[in-house]
Write a protein that holds these residues in place. Structure first.
Motif, PDB file in Angstrom:
ATOM      1  N   ASP A   1       6.676  -7.506   0.223  1.00 10.73           N
ATOM      2  CA  ASP A   1       7.115  -7.472  -1.247  1.00 10.73           C
ATOM      3  C   ASP A   1       5.697  -7.130  -1.927  1.00 10.73           C
ATOM      4  O   ASP A   1       5.764  -6.806  -3.139  1.00 10.73           O
ATOM      5  CB  ASP A   1       7.631  -8.998  -1.834  1.00 10.73           C
ATOM      6  N   CYS A   2       4.538  -7.085  -1.174  1.00  8.16           N
ATOM      7  CA  CYS A   2       3.448  -6.728  -1.836  1.00  8.16           C
ATOM      8  C   CYS A   2       2.928  -5.060  -1.378  1.00  8.16           C
ATOM      9  O   CYS A   2       2.101  -4.557  -1.780  1.00  8.16           O
ATOM     10  CB  CYS A   2       2.123  -7.496  -1.190  1.00  8.16           C
ATOM     11  N   PHE A   3       4.175  -4.516  -0.838  1.00  5.77           N
ATOM     12  CA  PHE A   3       4.046  -2.857  -0.769  1.00  5.77           C
ATOM     13  C   PHE A   3       5.231  -2.232  -1.473  1.00  5.77           C
ATOM     14  O   PHE A   3       6.106  -3.195  -1.751  1.00  5.77           O
ATOM     15  CB  PHE A   3       4.081  -2.802   0.953  1.00  5.77           C
ATOM     16  N   PRO A   4       5.047  -1.139  -1.975  1.00  5.66           N
ATOM     17  CA  PRO A   4       6.057  -0.438  -2.464  1.00  5.66           C
ATOM     18  C   PRO A   4       7.209  -0.293  -1.609  1.00  5.66           C
ATOM     19  O   PRO A   4       7.328   0.348  -0.755  1.00  5.66           O
ATOM     20  CB  PRO A   4       5.597   0.845  -2.824  1.00  5.66           C
ATOM     21  N   MET A   5       8.364  -0.739  -2.158  1.00  9.02           N
ATOM     22  CA  MET A   5       9.778  -0.674  -1.658  1.00  9.02           C
ATOM     23  C   MET A   5      10.099   0.700  -1.428  1.00  9.02           C
ATOM     24  O   MET A   5      10.760   1.065  -0.375  1.00  9.02           O
ATOM     25  CB  MET A   5      10.817  -1.561  -2.432  1.00  9.02           C
ATOM     26  N   THR A   6       9.775   1.582  -2.496  1.00  9.45           N
ATOM     27  CA  THR A   6       9.999   3.033  -2.204  1.00  9.45           C
ATOM     28  C   THR A   6       9.433   3.472  -0.992  1.00  9.45           C
ATOM     29  O   THR A   6      10.228   4.565  -0.382  1.00  9.45           O
ATOM     30  CB  THR A   6       9.703   3.686  -3.488  1.00  9.45           C
ATOM     31  N   LEU A   7       8.317   3.162  -0.622  1.00  6.76           N
ATOM     32  CA  LEU A   7       7.861   3.714   0.679  1.00  6.76           C
ATOM     33  C   LEU A   7       8.798   3.478   1.925  1.00  6.76           C
ATOM     34  O   LEU A   7       8.985   4.373   2.632  1.00  6.76           O
ATOM     35  CB  LEU A   7       6.507   2.815   0.833  1.00  6.76           C
ATOM     36  N   SER A   8       9.278   2.143   1.933  1.00  5.21           N
ATOM     37  CA  SER A   8      10.140   2.145   3.004  1.00  5.21           C
ATOM     38  C   SER A   8      11.348   2.878   2.837  1.00  5.21           C
ATOM     39  O   SER A   8      12.062   3.537   3.843  1.00  5.21           O
ATOM     40  CB  SER A   8      10.527   0.627   3.231  1.00  5.21           C
ATOM     41  N   GLU A   9      11.927   2.916   1.798  1.00  2.50           N
ATOM     42  CA  GLU A   9      13.238   3.559   1.473  1.00  2.50           C
ATOM     43  C   GLU A   9      13.093   5.135   1.885  1.00  2.50           C
ATOM     44  O   GLU A   9      13.751   5.608   2.454  1.00  2.50           O
ATOM     45  CB  GLU A   9      13.448   3.382  -0.060  1.00  2.50           C
ATOM     46  N   ASN A  10      12.178   5.566   1.264  1.00  2.00           N
ATOM     47  CA  ASN A  10      11.861   7.075   1.687  1.00  2.00           C
ATOM     48  C   ASN A  10      11.697   7.428   2.772  1.00  2.00           C
ATOM     49  O   ASN A  10      12.067   8.461   3.546  1.00  2.00           O
ATOM     50  CB  ASN A  10      10.773   7.470   0.621  1.00  2.00           C
TER      51      ASN A  10
END
Length: 491
Positions: A17-26
């Motif tokens: 949760d302290c990293f951008p979720m979009t990073l994992s999603e993309n």
């Protein structure tokens, strides 16, 4: 083959949760796109798991989509609790993989630290006693992770298959074949069901199939397969009757299980009562993806099934049988193939290897049995030299004190005439002599080994680890200079 699982693979991205979720999603989207381009379909779960609530949502989603294998993908560091609970509650094989960083020009907002997160994931899996597949190099680019998923597929097929397998056996093992007997406790630990039957039950079922209207159709199929090798046409109707007996037994007895293997009795009373030997029928079922082992070898049937689902091809079960004579070695092997005489041996069985895996085949009587029985009751064996090419020789086995162990050795069947009888081939495995002494003999393995046609050692090794075999108990043929624990260093 309709006795092999079909895998619907799903991929779920997880995010700290302290990293951008979009990073994992993309990054998940990139992996899925790469996989589809090279290998086929994969289901992308739209839920990115950041918490236990997300985990429940993702789990419900992949279950609703019918996924029976799962990739947990760390697009960034990942939430170690939620991601490992996903593996715990998912009812199927699970692989963990993680994203490599993409570019040196974006190592601030675009850095995911999944290299570190994979350490926490593996630690938490161990804490919770959760089994999962972690590739040799579990952190990679989108294309590399897609390749990892592709390599996970045969492992997933085997795990799903084992959890839905029933082994049907007929009769106790023959006298003096203690090697084919092993505690069945480990079958249940693997998720395999076992149904043990009497030979008398089978004989009754066989007699009830006398005059079955389907027999002529099966005989015609056998005639087409045997061609000029059909030297015992008078026995085909009985063999067809037996084949139908086994197939009907499977349908009536597999119960809640989807997949079946058979460990059958084939001597000494089988021939005198049934009037034939079952070798050819065993080979035909095995060629259809339903492995049938001889001599009530339950763990042999288990090994054959694993080889079938991994290779998606016909396998066989052979005796590690006899040495290659010096004159044959010198005439046909020495100087032509890079093997010593001790690297070679002959793999043999009476006639259970499928016609598709023989260079040519002939229906004959079983010569060894005919030494003590009337020849007419030993008909039904399929003979020929095994097709040359790459092979993997392996076995998963329970010890007498109910511990799992396994061996894997890759080699080849040489294109050399055996000059012998039965379903037989000249096998060459590097350093076979040492492997024979310090694995097969030293660790008390039975004389049967499963043979898959091709190199499948990498997948088999991971499958054996996944199902609970200690890595120290998975043996392989050591190369020169790599001593076995029991090998005398001064020899």
């Amino acid at each position: 083959m309709n006795n092999i699982p079909e895998i619907k693979m799903g991929i779920v991205a997880v995010s700290r949760d302290c990293f951008p979720m979009t990073l994992s999603e993309n990054r998940r989207k990139a992996v899925a796109a790469s996989y589809r381009k090279s290998y086929g379909d994969i289901y992308e779960c739209p839920v990115v798991v950041e918490s236990e609530v997300h985990m429940q949502q993702a789990l419900a989603d992949v279950q609703a989509q019918g996924c029976n294998a799962l990739v947990v993908y760390l697009g960034n560091f990942g939430p170690e609790t939620s991601e490992t609970l996903l593996a715990k509650y998912f009812d199927g094989p699970v692989m963990f993989a993680a994203a490599a960083e993409e570019t040196g020009s974006d190592l601030v907002g675009g850095r995911g630290d999944a290299y570190c997160g994979m350490l926490n994931a593996s630690y938490n899996l161990k804490l919770r006693n959760i089994r999962a597949y972690i590739p040799e190099r579990p952190v990679g680019t989108a294309d590399e992770v897609a390749e990892m998923i592709h390599e996970f597929m045969p492992i997933a097929r085997a795990i799903v298959g084992l959890r839905n397998l029933k082994i049907i056996s007929f009769g106790p093992r023959p006298q003096d074949f203690l090697a084919c007997n092993a505690p069945i406790k480990q079958l249940y630990n693997l998720g395999v069901e076992i149904e043990e039957n009497s030979e008398l039950d089978l004989f009754e079922a066989f007699n009830k199939h006398a005059g079955d209207e389907r027999i002529p159709e099966v005989v015609a199929s056998m005639e087409a397969e045997l061609g000029a090798g059909n030297k015992k046409p008078e026995i085909l109707s009985k063999l067809a009757q037996y084949e139908l007996t086994l197939l009907d037994w499977i349908e009536a007895h597999k119960g809640s299980r989807k997949y079946v293997a058979i460990a059958g009795k084939c001597w000494p009373a089988f021939q005198t009562q049934f009037g034939f030997v079952p070798c050819y029928v065993n080979s035909r079922l095995t060629d259809r993806g339903i492995p049938v082992s001889c001599e009530v070898d339950i763990y042999g049937a288990l090994s054959e099934f694993i080889g079938t689902v991994v290779s998606e091809d016909t396998v066989t079960l052979l005796d590690i049988n006899n040495t290659v004579p010096s004159d044959l070695y010198k005439e046909d092997i020495q100087g032509k193939y890079n093997y010593t005489q001790s690297d070679t041996f002959m793999g043999f069985h009476c006639g259970n290897t499928a016609a598709s895996k023989l260079s040519s085949c002939t229906m004959k009587y079983q010569m060894i049995m005919a030494r003590t029985l009337p020849e007419e009751v030993t008909q039904g064996t399929l003979e020929g030299d095994i097709v040359p090419g790459d092979i993997t020789f392996f076995r998963l086995q329970s010890t007498s004190d109910a511990k799992l162990r396994a061996y894997i050795a890759q080699g080849e069947v040489l294109p050399v005439a055996t000059r012998s009888f039965g379903g037989i081939g000249i096998f060459a495995i590097p350093e076979m002599g040492r492997f024979y002494r310090h694995v097969l003999v030293e660790k008390n393995y039975p004389h049967h080994g499963a043979v898959a046609f091709g190199y499948f050692g990498k997948a088999l090794y991971e499958i054996f680890k996944y199902v609970g075999v200690d890595a120290q108990e998975i043996d392989f043929n050591h190369p020169k200079g790599m001593l076995y624990k029991t090998e005398n260093p001064f020899a």
